[in-house]
Enzyme design. Structure first.
Site, short mmCIF file in Angstrom:
data_model
loop_
_atom_site.label_atom_id
_atom_site.label_comp_id
_atom_site.label_asym_id
_atom_site.label_seq_id
_atom_site.Cartn_x
_atom_site.Cartn_y
_atom_site.Cartn_z
N CYS A 193 0.84 -1.20 0.00
CA CYS A 193 0.00 0.00 0.00
C CYS A 193 0.88 1.25 0.00
CB CYS A 193 -0.97 -0.06 1.18
SG CYS A 193 -2.41 1.03 1.00
N HIS B 152 -3.27 -5.84 0.98
CA HIS B 152 -2.58 -6.06 2.26
C HIS B 152 -2.50 -7.55 2.61
CE1 HIS B 152 -2.42 -1.88 3.90
NE2 HIS B 152 -3.41 -1.69 3.04
N GLU C 182 -0.67 -8.87 4.83
CA GLU C 182 -0.53 -9.01 6.29
C GLU C 182 -1.86 -8.99 7.01
OE1 GLU C 182 -0.78 -4.57 5.79
OE2 GLU C 182 -0.06 -6.28 4.63
#
Length: 221
Positions: free
Chosen positions: A87, A195, A197
């Site tokens: 991002c 994302h 994660e």
């Protein structure tokens, strides 16, 4: 296995990234402040997290790309150390010219925050070797400036060189050719808007992002 997360003023996904890295390696990463000039000795993996570094002033990632620590990140990338930018981290990598292209305002000028489908384009990189080409992943996005742009020659070159790691399975933000993630020439730097994660735990909605970290760190091990 030594990992590091670069923290800028305005980062807000640094802890998410740290949790993902600790889950895979069993060891908490070093949290490196943007004003530092050196990375930890022997660092094996560097992550630039999402957020709004410097409040997205000027352009998203533009000020962060000139932070003192980016010189060390650039030198590490040149040595072959894997660098993942997610991002805002992707925006920083393009502004630092570690990756081609630029991230512009989303088509429609809306902030987009939802889970999207990603198609794996390259399953041969150190980040993507745990996936299969053509596989569809479900990964969250949360961005306002995720519209990937590059001129036609650059787009043709990175596609021809197999440097498109991921594409959106649907039109999400207006990105050229639905590109969601790009590799550098050496294949050790990956920038992506979604994302991974945030997709490492079933309790959070899915684990499609976990294999990205496992693949990269397995190669290093």
């Amino acid at each position: 296995m030594k990992t590091a997360v670069i923290v800028f003023p305005g980062s807000n996904c640094d802890r998410d990234m740290a949790v993902a890295l600790e889950q895979v390696t069993g060891r908490a990463p070093s949290m490196v402040w943007h004003r530092d000039t050196d990375l930890p000795d022997g660092v094996d993996f560097i992550a630039l997290p999402g957020g709004f570094s410097y409040g997205d002033y000027l352009r998203s990632g533009a000020m962060a790309a000139r932070s003192p620590i980016l010189q060390a990140v650039t030198a590490a990338a040149a040595r072959g150390v894997p660098v993942l930018g997610v991002c805002n981290g992707f925006q920083v990598l393009t502004e630092a010219q570690l990756l081609p292209g630029a991230l512009m305002r989303n088509a429609g000028l809306n902030f987009i925050c939802r889970t999207v489908g990603l198609t794996v384009e390259n399953d041969r990189s150190l980040f993507t070797s745990a996936y299969q080409a053509g596989e569809t992943l479900n990964i969250p996005v949360a961005h306002h400036d995720g519209n990937f742009f590059a001129d036609s020659d650059t787009l043709d070159r990175i596609e021809g060189e197999g440097r498109v790691a991921f594409r959106y399975a649907e039109t999400v933000n207006g990105s050229a050719r639905n590109i969601a993630g790009v590799l550098n020439e050496a294949g050790n730097v990956l920038g992506m808007m979604p994302h991974p994660e945030r997709a490492i735990d079933v309790a959070h909605g899915g684990t499609d992002g976990l294999r990205l970290f496992e693949a990269a760190l397995r190669v290093l091990a």
